[in-house]
Design a protein around this motif. Structure first.
Motif: not given
Length: 497
Positions: A364, A475-476, A368, A469-472, A375, A106, A371-372
């Motif tokens: 966003r 990561e998940a 957001q 969103f795809c980055e979150h 995870k 990142n 995205g949280r």
């Protein structure tokens, strides 16, 4: 001069020989740039590790000359700290770029390493001590020389990374800048900078045989960040102790195109409420192609612009303060006209930009928390309703998530989740757009979004929101995979009867 010529020839030969080898290795290990974004110009996967060939072709001849040529050894001893800084710093930046090409890093991780390397170089004597003032005496920077040097090195590294958007563009821009630096080093009798500049020029030429349109390999972040590092440090050191009052402006002008493109990118993303580190399709080279130029024509036009700036930088080395001020004024007017013709500097578009900013911030803000939430979930089944909710925020009526079965325990047959669409007639169905879900994986995961509102393309703001969103999501999913691996490694306790 003879040593510099030898370094150029050896570096060019190394680059010419190594680039096809790196290309084959990239195909073998799947290190490819897939054209799954609206801002991508190429239409098929292309190897992206060409920067490795540039780096090796740059260092190999110099190491050989150092071992075999006593004159080169004397150069290195005479400027030992500068040589160590260029060697060590360049290797660290190249490794950072390679990691980003292979695994992904990142923006904050990259900035941390880049600023650390820039700090190392400052400690080794690479610095700006005065600020050029063509209308009077130079301004002594004092304590501000540290932040000025750090931001110069990190800024040029990332400027070269941003300009790398067309076949041969970053390499050609770097070649013009490094030739300018070499000529100024020759004029000022700076043999170490001549050696580094000539070696870099040779490695670029060897690579451009394969990277000019149509490219068969990309330099990737390994190459673009390495080029930016060497250009920033050699240009700064070449002009560090020059007597002319505009010495500090010379490297800025020589690298004017990538610097200007970067400043424009930061400005428009801030105005429109886009993330500063999220790529778009509004760079200068994109604007030229939007005006009907072919891929190759756009690159050649920008080559010509860089040559103009390089020539101006050379003229400045001989100019008096008054002549320098006049030349800078002319360059400013030319740059303004050029940018205005491409659609930049248009104040009548400010209301539309304000509306874009409001929409982007709202998107966003809605995505957001989703995205949280991802995870905090344990399986792809639990994540799927959140993905559907995110698609609704983006206005998509269809959403599919394609996963590799090896990393999606409990996934349905085919490792594909689907909602809101029929897989029948895709030709007459909703517009579909694929986004790669990133992660520390060799096999790609794909999110497919579909709209039935008649659109034939995705706007970049919606695409950026989906990419975030795809980055979150990536990561998940990686957290789930890591948990599955850890559980599999736990010892099995078998009770004794």
């Amino acid at each position: 001069m003879r040593t510099a010529a030898v370094a150029f020839i050896l570096s060019m030969l190394c680059g010419t020989f190594l680039t096809p080898l790196v290309r084959r290795l990239a195909y073998r290990f799947g290190a490819l740039d897939h054209a799954r974004s609206s801002r991508k110009i190429h239409g098929h996967p292309i190897p992206r590790l060409g920067g490795v060939a540039i780096v090796v072709a740059f260092y190999a001849p110099m190491v050989g000359l150092l071992l075999l040529h006593s004159g080169v050894g004397s150069m290195f001893v005479a400027e030992r700290e500068h040589a160590i800084g260029l060697f060590a710093g360049g290797i660290i930046i190249a490794l950072l770029g390679l990691y980003d090409d292979l695994r992904g890093a990142n923006a904050w991780k990259k900035f941390a390493v880049q600023f650390a390397v820039a700090g190392l170089l400052f400690a080794l004597g690479f610095r700006f001590d005065v600020l050029a003032n063509p209308f009077g005496q130079p301004i002594n920077l004092g304590w501000a020389n540290l932040p000025s040097t750090l931001f110069w090195i990190v800024g040029v590294i990332n400027a070269m990374n941003l300009i790398d958007g067309l076949d041969g563009l970053a390499g050609g821009v770097a070649l013009v800048a490094v030739v300018t630096t070499f000529l100024i080093s020759l004029q000022r009798a700076h043999p170490l900078m001549m050696l580094f500049s000539s070696a870099l020029a040779g490695s670029i030429v060897g690579f451009l045989f394969y990277n000019f349109n149509p490219a068969s390999i990309f330099m990737g972040d390994t190459g673009s960040m390495f080029l930016g590092f060497v250009l920033a440090t050699t240009a700064m050191q070449t002009n560090q102790k020059a007597s002319t009052t505009v010495a500090v402006l010379i490297p800025c002008i020589a690298l004017g195109l990538p610097i200007m493109d970067t400043l424009l990118a930061i400005g428009r993303r801030a105005i429109r409420g886009r993330p500063l580190f999220q790529a778009d399709k509004e760079h200068i080279h994109h604007k030229l192609m939007d005006r009907g130029l072919s891929h190759r024509q756009a690159v050649l036009v920008l080559y010509g612009f860089c040559i103009l700036l390089g020539a101006a930088a050379l003229v400045l080395t001989y100019a008096s303060s008054g002549q320098a001020a006049l030349l800078l004024l002319v360059l400013t007017v030319v740059a303004f006209i050029f940018l205005r013709s491409l659609g930049y500097v248009r104040f009548d578009r400010m209301p539309a930009s304000a509306a874009d900013r409001k929409r982007n911030r709202a998107l966003r803000a809605a995505l957001q928390p989703l995205g949280r939430r991802l995870k905090q979930l344990q399986t792809p089944d639990e994540m799927w309703p959140v993905v559907v909710e995110a698609a609704e925020v983006l206005g998509a009526g269809l959403v599919e998530l394609q996963l590799d079965p090896a990393v999606s325990a409990g996934a349905p047959a085919g490792a594909t989740y689907s909602h809101g669409g029929v897989d029948g007639d895709r030709a007459n169905g909703p517009f579909r757009f694929q986004i790669v879900v990133p992660g520390n994986r060799a096999v790609e995961r794909v999110l497919v979004l579909g709209w039935a509102d008649g659109r034939t393309a995705i706007d970049r703001d919606t695409e950026i929101a989906a990419e975030i969103f795809c980055e979150h999501l990536g990561e998940a999913l990686d957290l789930v995979r890591g948990l599955e691996r850890s559980t599999a490694r736990l010892p099995q306790i078998v009770p004794r009867g």
